[in-house]
Write an enzyme that holds these catalytic residues in place. Sequence first.
Site, short mmCIF file in Angstrom:
data_model
loop_
_atom_site.label_atom_id
_atom_site.label_comp_id
_atom_site.label_asym_id
_atom_site.label_seq_id
_atom_site.Cartn_x
_atom_site.Cartn_y
_atom_site.Cartn_z
N TYR A 23 51.75 34.95 57.52
CA TYR A 23 50.51 35.67 57.81
C TYR A 23 50.66 36.66 58.96
CZ TYR A 23 47.89 33.30 54.24
OH TYR A 23 47.45 32.88 53.02
N ASN A 42 39.79 40.73 49.06
CA ASN A 42 40.90 41.18 49.90
C ASN A 42 40.73 40.74 51.35
OD1 ASN A 42 41.80 42.35 47.61
ND2 ASN A 42 41.23 44.44 48.16
N HIS A 70 37.26 35.89 50.91
CA HIS A 70 38.50 35.15 51.16
C HIS A 70 38.96 35.23 52.61
CE1 HIS A 70 39.84 35.05 46.65
NE2 HIS A 70 38.87 34.20 46.92
N GLY A 110 40.28 46.26 40.32
CA GLY A 110 41.57 45.83 40.84
C GLY A 110 41.76 44.35 41.06
N ASN A 166 40.90 48.69 36.12
CA ASN A 166 42.10 47.91 36.48
C ASN A 166 43.33 48.54 35.82
OD1 ASN A 166 42.26 45.41 38.09
ND2 ASN A 166 43.55 44.70 36.42
N LEU A 167 44.46 48.38 36.49
CA LEU A 167 45.70 48.94 35.94
C LEU A 167 46.07 48.27 34.62
CD1 LEU A 167 47.68 51.10 36.87
CD2 LEU A 167 49.01 49.32 38.01
N ALA A 170 42.72 52.74 40.38
CA ALA A 170 41.40 52.81 41.01
C ALA A 170 41.25 54.10 41.81
CB ALA A 170 41.20 51.61 41.93
P1 OAD Z 1 46.23 40.06 41.70
O1 OAD Z 1 47.54 40.43 42.27
O2 OAD Z 1 46.14 38.77 40.95
O3 OAD Z 1 45.74 41.22 40.72
C1 OAD Z 1 45.73 42.56 41.11
C2 OAD Z 1 45.26 43.39 39.93
O4 OAD Z 1 45.20 44.74 40.35
C3 OAD Z 1 46.21 43.34 38.72
O5 OAD Z 1 45.47 43.00 37.55
C4 OAD Z 1 46.76 44.78 38.62
O6 OAD Z 1 46.89 45.22 37.26
C5 OAD Z 1 45.68 45.57 39.32
N1 OAD Z 1 46.16 46.81 39.95
C6 OAD Z 1 47.35 47.08 40.55
N2 OAD Z 1 47.39 48.32 41.03
C7 OAD Z 1 46.18 48.88 40.75
C8 OAD Z 1 45.58 50.16 41.01
N3 OAD Z 1 46.23 51.12 41.65
N4 OAD Z 1 44.32 50.37 40.56
C9 OAD Z 1 43.63 49.40 39.90
N5 OAD Z 1 44.14 48.18 39.62
C10 OAD Z 1 45.39 47.92 40.06
O7 OAD Z 1 45.15 40.12 42.89
P2 OAD Z 1 43.68 39.49 42.96
O8 OAD Z 1 43.06 39.41 41.62
O9 OAD Z 1 42.97 40.24 44.01
O10 OAD Z 1 43.60 35.09 47.70
O11 OAD Z 1 44.02 38.05 43.48
C11 OAD Z 1 42.98 37.16 43.83
C12 OAD Z 1 43.36 36.27 44.97
O12 OAD Z 1 44.62 35.65 44.72
C13 OAD Z 1 43.59 37.00 46.27
O13 OAD Z 1 42.39 37.30 46.97
C14 OAD Z 1 44.43 36.04 47.06
C15 OAD Z 1 45.26 35.37 45.96
O14 OAD Z 1 45.30 34.00 46.06
C16 OAD Z 1 43.74 34.91 49.05
O15 OAD Z 1 44.49 35.56 49.76
C17 OAD Z 1 42.88 33.84 49.62
#
Ligand code: OAD
Length: 237
Positions: A57, A93, A110, A179, A205-206, A223
Amino acid sequence: MLKKGMKVAVLTGAGISAESGIRTFRAEDGLWEEHRLEDVATPQAWERDTEMVWRFYQERRRQLLEVDVNPAHDALVELEKGFGVDFTLITQNVDDLHVRAGSKRLIQMHGELRKLRCEECGHVCEAMEPEQLMEDYVPCSNCSNQRLRPHIVWFEEMPMGVWDYEAAVHDCDVFLVVGTSGHVYPASNLLPIARHTGSYCIGINLDPPLNVDYFHEFHQGKAGEILPEMVKEWLES
Ligand code: OAD
């Protein structure tokens, strides 16, 4: 689609910060590739290997100093200016890019990398001074505890701002999701809730997320490219 007087709620995930240079969690080069989820993001991991979790972290906290907001963060600030109290931004985020862009009606469900929390007295503090970003633990300024923890919601812990974000999702006319892969509950459940309570649901979303079928409209792409155009159109209509 979006008109003045409507209520809008937005949910963002790691994808909105990807174009700022913060890696997402589940991409091939994602964070979990180097660190197994259960090694870093659970209370058990903190108990078992505090030093490793702390290092992980601290690295992410230091990275905040090297990144900056992108046009997608800015677009949500413009949307908030247009809708005022009818706008709520919910983010998964833990970076501070929505705050730095100027978003105000923001729920950081989060937690926040910028802050640390005392497990003894509950004190939460902003901790971004150079000496607080090193390898050493940071002591509590409110009690004798020598080791603050990240102010982050780990797996099995309760998200922050639950009542507020649930009310915003239940209440909104339009729910915009940007995203996020739809892997992590309860955030992933907000889209089905919004859909079932009658909101018009829009996704950007990508890649198609796990819960893509709940969207009325899904826009595949970056995005930072799609959102500013979309917001401009809405605000001009
Ligand atoms: P993920 O890494 O699971 O998903 C990110 C998403 O963003 C993917 O579906 C990508 O396709 C998309 N992506 C990437 N680049 C992009 C762009 N330029 N524009 C639009 N979309 C894009 O991340 P989260 O869903 O946020 O928790 O993950 C959820 C949680 O998992 C996080 O908050 C974290 C983790 O556990 C904690 O830290 C507590």
